[in-house]
Motif scaffolding. Structure first.
Motif, PDB file in Angstrom:
ATOM      1  N   UNK A  95     -13.830  22.098   3.324  1.00  0.00           N
ATOM      2  CA  UNK A  95     -15.089  21.402   3.619  1.00  0.00           C
ATOM      3  C   UNK A  95     -14.798  19.945   3.971  1.00  0.00           C
ATOM      4  N   UNK A  96     -15.440  19.459   5.031  1.00  0.00           N
ATOM      5  CA  UNK A  96     -15.092  18.127   5.535  1.00  0.00           C
ATOM      6  C   UNK A  96     -16.198  17.566   6.403  1.00  0.00           C
ATOM      7  N   UNK A  97     -16.091  16.270   6.664  1.00  0.00           N
ATOM      8  CA  UNK A  97     -17.004  15.598   7.576  1.00  0.00           C
ATOM      9  C   UNK A  97     -16.439  14.246   7.954  1.00  0.00           C
ATOM     10  N   UNK A  98     -17.185  13.522   8.747  1.00  0.00           N
ATOM     11  CA  UNK A  98     -16.751  12.204   9.210  1.00  0.00           C
ATOM     12  C   UNK A  98     -17.516  11.103   8.501  1.00  0.00           C
ATOM     13  N   UNK A  99     -16.820  10.017   8.283  1.00  0.00           N
ATOM     14  CA  UNK A  99     -17.415   8.822   7.700  1.00  0.00           C
ATOM     15  C   UNK A  99     -18.516   8.309   8.622  1.00  0.00           C
TER      16      UNK A  99
END
Length: 165
Positions: free
Chosen positions: A53-57
């Motif tokens: 699971x991940x995303x961008x700042x």
């Protein structure tokens, strides 16, 4: 272990002669020797590949605030900042897009059961042995999951060999 680039690629990530970079924030949830991975779908990037699971700042957001937001959005989990541990950083370049920094935070503890809260972006969510990751995997994620248990905190992925010192 550090590598430097002799000539970083020019592109929109460079403004006023200074390097600008996108930062990705990744969550490493483990149960024993198993790690939680999702199968990307409908994202337009690496669909059909497994990834943590991940995303961008986002603007004005700290890396840990981003991790807490992504846990809530993608997994339906409310995490606490003190339960995050930065375990690996990847300097990643696809050779096409601007280079990125990918931060991997191990989640020491959480309450509740992770759920696929974004089924339109994740075809499935499951636990896999760290020593037997599924294929295909996002390349830099596979690298981070292989290296951080060995105590290796940094890697470069996707850079041409001639760019490494």
């Amino acid at each position: 272990m550090t590598h430097t680039s002799a000539a970083p690629p020019a592109g929109p990530g460079y403004a006023d002669g200074r390097y600008r970079i996108v930062i990705g924030v990744h969550l490493v949830l483990q149960r024993g020797d198993r790690v939680l991975l999702g199968l990307r779908s409908g994202t337009g990037w690496r669909d059909g590949h497994f990834h943590v699971p991940a995303g961008h700042l986002e603007a004005g957001e700290t890396a840990t605030a981003c991790a807490l937001r992504e846990a809530r959005e993608e997994l339906g989990l409310a995490l606490r900042e003190e339960n995050l541990e930065l375990v690996h950083t990847v300097h990643h370049w696809t050779g096409v897009d601007d280079p990125r920094i990918q931060l991997f935070f191990r989640v020491r503890s959480w309450k509740g059961e992770p759920e696929n809260a974004e089924p339109h972006l994740c075809a499935r969510l499951d636990w896999f042995p760290l020593g037997d990751l599924p294929e295909p995997m996002v390349d830099y994620t596979a690298d981070a999951l292989r290296l951080y248990p060995q105590g290796i905190a940094f890697s470069c992925v996707g850079w041409p060999e001639q760019s490494r010192a």
